[in-house]
Design a protein around this motif. Structure first.
Motif, PDB file in Angstrom:
ATOM      1  N   ALA A  35       0.825  -1.206   0.000  1.00 43.71           N
ATOM      2  CA  ALA A  35       0.000   0.000   0.000  1.00 43.71           C
ATOM      3  C   ALA A  35       0.859   1.255   0.000  1.00 43.71           C
ATOM      4  O   ALA A  35       0.582   2.216  -0.732  1.00 43.71           O
ATOM      5  CB  ALA A  35      -0.935  -0.008   1.204  1.00 43.71           C
ATOM      6  N   ALA A  36       1.933   1.247   0.789  1.00 48.28           N
ATOM      7  CA  ALA A  36       2.807   2.417   0.880  1.00 48.28           C
ATOM      8  C   ALA A  36       3.532   2.687  -0.441  1.00 48.28           C
ATOM      9  O   ALA A  36       3.720   3.842  -0.842  1.00 48.28           O
ATOM     10  CB  ALA A  36       3.824   2.225   2.006  1.00 48.28           C
ATOM     11  N   ARG A  37       3.936   1.621  -1.137  1.00 48.80           N
ATOM     12  CA  ARG A  37       4.722   1.802  -2.354  1.00 48.80           C
ATOM     13  C   ARG A  37       3.882   2.077  -3.596  1.00 48.80           C
ATOM     14  O   ARG A  37       4.340   2.785  -4.501  1.00 48.80           O
ATOM     15  CB  ARG A  37       5.602   0.571  -2.593  1.00 48.80           C
ATOM     16  N   TYR A  38       2.666   1.545  -3.654  1.00 49.74           N
ATOM     17  CA  TYR A  38       1.875   1.690  -4.876  1.00 49.74           C
ATOM     18  C   TYR A  38       0.809   2.768  -4.805  1.00 49.74           C
ATOM     19  O   TYR A  38       0.425   3.320  -5.841  1.00 49.74           O
ATOM     20  CB  TYR A  38       1.231   0.344  -5.239  1.00 49.74           C
ATOM     21  N   LEU A  39       0.319   3.102  -3.612  1.00 52.81           N
ATOM     22  CA  LEU A  39      -0.734   4.118  -3.499  1.00 52.81           C
ATOM     23  C   LEU A  39      -0.127   5.494  -3.287  1.00 52.81           C
ATOM     24  O   LEU A  39      -0.430   6.207  -2.328  1.00 52.81           O
ATOM     25  CB  LEU A  39      -1.697   3.763  -2.366  1.00 52.81           C
ATOM     26  N   ARG A  40       0.732   5.885  -4.203  1.00 52.82           N
ATOM     27  CA  ARG A  40       1.389   7.189  -4.135  1.00 52.82           C
ATOM     28  C   ARG A  40       0.794   8.117  -5.180  1.00 52.82           C
ATOM     29  O   ARG A  40       0.554   7.726  -6.317  1.00 52.82           O
ATOM     30  CB  ARG A  40       2.894   7.040  -4.371  1.00 52.82           C
ATOM     31  N   ARG A  41       0.584   9.361  -4.806  1.00 54.77           N
ATOM     32  CA  ARG A  41      -0.016  10.320  -5.741  1.00 54.77           C
ATOM     33  C   ARG A  41       0.839  10.492  -6.985  1.00 54.77           C
ATOM     34  O   ARG A  41       0.312  10.683  -8.082  1.00 54.77           O
ATOM     35  CB  ARG A  41      -0.208  11.676  -5.053  1.00 54.77           C
ATOM     36  N   SER A  42       2.144  10.443  -6.828  1.00 56.99           N
ATOM     37  CA  SER A  42       3.032  10.629  -7.980  1.00 56.99           C
ATOM     38  C   SER A  42       2.905   9.509  -8.995  1.00 56.99           C
ATOM     39  O   SER A  42       3.359   9.651 -10.133  1.00 56.99           O
ATOM     40  CB  SER A  42       4.484  10.735  -7.504  1.00 56.99           C
ATOM     41  N   GLN A  43       2.279   8.407  -8.596  1.00 52.89           N
ATOM     42  CA  GLN A  43       2.163   7.242  -9.476  1.00 52.89           C
ATOM     43  C   GLN A  43       0.716   6.962  -9.874  1.00 52.89           C
ATOM     44  O   GLN A  43       0.343   5.829 -10.119  1.00 52.89           O
ATOM     45  CB  GLN A  43       2.770   6.018  -8.779  1.00 52.89           C
ATOM     46  N   ARG A  44      -0.068   8.008  -9.962  1.00 56.02           N
ATOM     47  CA  ARG A  44      -1.459   7.806 -10.340  1.00 56.02           C
ATOM     48  C   ARG A  44      -1.901   8.829 -11.373  1.00 56.02           C
ATOM     49  O   ARG A  44      -1.291   9.894 -11.543  1.00 56.02           O
ATOM     50  CB  ARG A  44      -2.373   7.890  -9.122  1.00 56.02           C
ATOM     51  N   THR A  45      -2.982   8.495 -12.064  1.00 54.64           N
ATOM     52  CA  THR A  45      -3.672   9.409 -12.961  1.00 54.64           C
ATOM     53  C   THR A  45      -5.094   9.572 -12.424  1.00 54.64           C
ATOM     54  O   THR A  45      -5.768   8.585 -12.139  1.00 54.64           O
ATOM     55  CB  THR A  45      -3.709   8.865 -14.396  1.00 54.64           C
ATOM     56  N   VAL A  46      -5.521  10.810 -12.262  1.00 52.40           N
ATOM     57  CA  VAL A  46      -6.838  11.125 -11.702  1.00 52.40           C
ATOM     58  C   VAL A  46      -7.735  11.630 -12.821  1.00 52.40           C
ATOM     59  O   VAL A  46      -7.397  12.617 -13.495  1.00 52.40           O
ATOM     60  CB  VAL A  46      -6.739  12.189 -10.595  1.00 52.40           C
ATOM     61  N   GLY A  47      -8.849  10.957 -13.031  1.00 52.95           N
ATOM     62  CA  GLY A  47      -9.804  11.390 -14.042  1.00 52.95           C
ATOM     63  C   GLY A  47     -11.117  11.804 -13.423  1.00 52.95           C
ATOM     64  O   GLY A  47     -11.633  11.121 -12.534  1.00 52.95           O
ATOM     65  N   TRP A  48     -11.649  12.921 -13.876  1.00 56.32           N
ATOM     66  CA  TRP A  48     -12.974  13.382 -13.460  1.00 56.32           C
ATOM     67  C   TRP A  48     -13.884  13.453 -14.679  1.00 56.32           C
ATOM     68  O   TRP A  48     -13.485  13.943 -15.743  1.00 56.32           O
ATOM     69  CB  TRP A  48     -12.910  14.788 -12.850  1.00 56.32           C
ATOM     70  N   PHE A  49     -15.103  12.964 -14.515  1.00 59.83           N
ATOM     71  CA  PHE A  49     -16.146  13.201 -15.512  1.00 59.83           C
ATOM     72  C   PHE A  49     -17.107  14.226 -14.941  1.00 59.83           C
ATOM     73  O   PHE A  49     -17.683  14.010 -13.861  1.00 59.83           O
ATOM     74  CB  PHE A  49     -16.899  11.910 -15.871  1.00 59.83           C
TER      75      PHE A  49
END
Length: 434
Positions: free
Chosen positions: A407-421
């Motif tokens: 969880a600590a290594r993969y749930l990082r903001r720098s490693q995500r894309t946020v999409g809003w509809f």
């Protein structure tokens, strides 16, 4: 879980066809799958959607079995058949009374090499597939998924939608479709699986008689476009007509063969409830995000997903914003809950519950001979069939420390894309920006 203790036997024919057989004698039925190692992952710009289109064309007949005759033949013996295309594979199956499995073997051996690709059928199917994409475009979440995935993958072909881009669906030619078929539909690029009430030695003789003479072809070109490391959070905003707002988070995730995949699957179960390919779930009312978002009336629904993929893919979370709430306040609450999990606030009780739910979903998805045959073929494609056979033991072996670390290594903001509809009025021009 019926029959799962029966041993799987694996063979490879001289032409490269991989065969997996598993006897399950609890009911007089059998399922036969042929999976080809080709999907949207193997497509280039200009030919997106071609794997899915080829899948359709294999139902349009061969000289031996003209179009429409096999529907009648399968129905006559009380069977079902279908196919599916995904990122990493295209697969065909027949499930039918065990004494008729020979029909399934003949169907797939024939269309492995003799599909017609009649030009008139190609053009008719172009209309069908374009309509299929247009139907998907009626869903706001289709646009959100497409835009977010495109932003998450800028190099790797996971960037492309399985259905294909509309521009390519209008221009792909019959010769391009046939060349794709000739490149990837070969015994050395296929996995064939049978699960059900048969004698393995006898069935193997039937398989060899039908498939061993199919010539091996040159190995297909490898996928070499590796996605580079992500350098920070990416955002996408899609504005189109719709009735609700949605939030879609896509975190970088490892490939299915990576040891961290099963650990992140447990994180998925804790956060959003256990999930499986195809969207199967067993409910998530006790999950972290359901309690934090739905029970507090910020969201109308929430779900997650971790797909077992050949190459590194995504761990996703989808939230439907409740009417009267804003994406901003839902995003804030969502981020707070994810931050708690990524900071290691996971208890042993939560881990035990997540494992229990994941085991139940696995059992539900692999109860039938059709489900077991699919999973054997699916796993053989990305990691070897033992990935499926050992799934429960690997799940049980996951420790609390490993889940907290994942969880600590993969749930990082720098490693995500946020999409809003964001829904807009019908009269406003649709647009998206990233």
């Amino acid at each position: 879980m019926t029959g799962r203790t029966t041993q799987v036997t694996r063979y490879v024919l001289d032409n490269g066809l991989t065969i997996l057989l598993k006897e399950v004698h609890t009911a007089p039925v059998a399922s036969w799958w042929v999976l080809y190692r080709v999907g949207s992952r193997n497509e280039r710009t200009g030919q997106t959607g071609i794997s899915h289109w080829v899948e359709h064309m294999l139902f349009k007949g061969t000289p031996r079995f003209p179009a429409g005759t096999l529907d009648e033949a399968i129905e006559r013996v009380g069977g079902v058949w279908n196919a599916q295309t995904s990122f990493d594979y295209t697969a065909y199956f027949e499930t039918l009374p065990a004494q008729h499995i020979g029909l399934a073997l003949e169907i797939e051996a024939d269309r492995m090499q003799n599909a017609l690709f009649d030009p008139a059928e190609v053009e008719a199917e172009r209309t069908v597939i374009i309509s299929e994409r247009q139907g998907s475009e009626n869903s706001p979440t289709f646009w959100l998924h497409e835009e977010t995935r495109a932003a998450a993958f800028r190099v790797h072909p996971y960037h492309h939608p399985i259905i294909g881009d509309m521009a390519d669906l209008r221009t792909i030619t019959r010769d391009e479709l046939y060349a794709h078929y000739q490149t990837y539909y070969a015994p050395n690029n296929a996995v064939a699986v049978a699960v059900g009430a048969f004698d393995s030695a006898e069935l193997l003789r039937q398989i060899e008689a039908l498939y061993s003479a199919i010539p091996r072809r040159p190995d297909p070109p490898p996928v070499t476009r590796t996605e580079p490391p992500q350098q920070g959070e990416r955002t996408v905003r899609v504005e189109r007509p719709g009735n609700a707002s949605y939030i879609y988070l896509a975190y970088r995730a490892p490939e299915a063969a990576h040891p961290d995949w099963i650990r992140l699957a447990v994180v998925d179960s804790i956060l959003a409830g256990a999930s499986a390919p195809g969207g199967d779930s067993i409910g998530n009312r006790t999950s972290r995000l359901y309690r934090a978002l739905v029970e507090t009336e910020l969201a109308a629904g929430v779900g997650g997903g971790l797909y077992p993929s050949v190459d590194p893919y995504l761990f996703s979370i989808m939230v439907t914003v409740r009417d009267g709430r804003t994406p901003e306040e839902v995003q804030d609450a969502l981020d707070r809950e994810i931050a708690r999990v990524s900071a290691g606030e996971i208890s042993q009780a939560e881990l035990d519950k997540a494992k229990k739910q994941a085991r139940a979903l696995f059992a539900y998805g692999t109860e039938s001979v059709t489900g077991q045959a699919f999973w054997l073929a699916f796993a053989e494609n990305f990691a070897g069939y033992s990935w499926y056979e050992d799934y429960l033991s690997r799940l049980d072996a996951v420790t609390l420390d490993e889940v907290q670390d994942a969880a600590a290594r993969y749930l990082r903001r720098s490693q995500r894309t946020v999409g809003w509809f964001i829904p807009v009025d019908e009269g406003d021009p649709p647009r998206s920006a990233s």
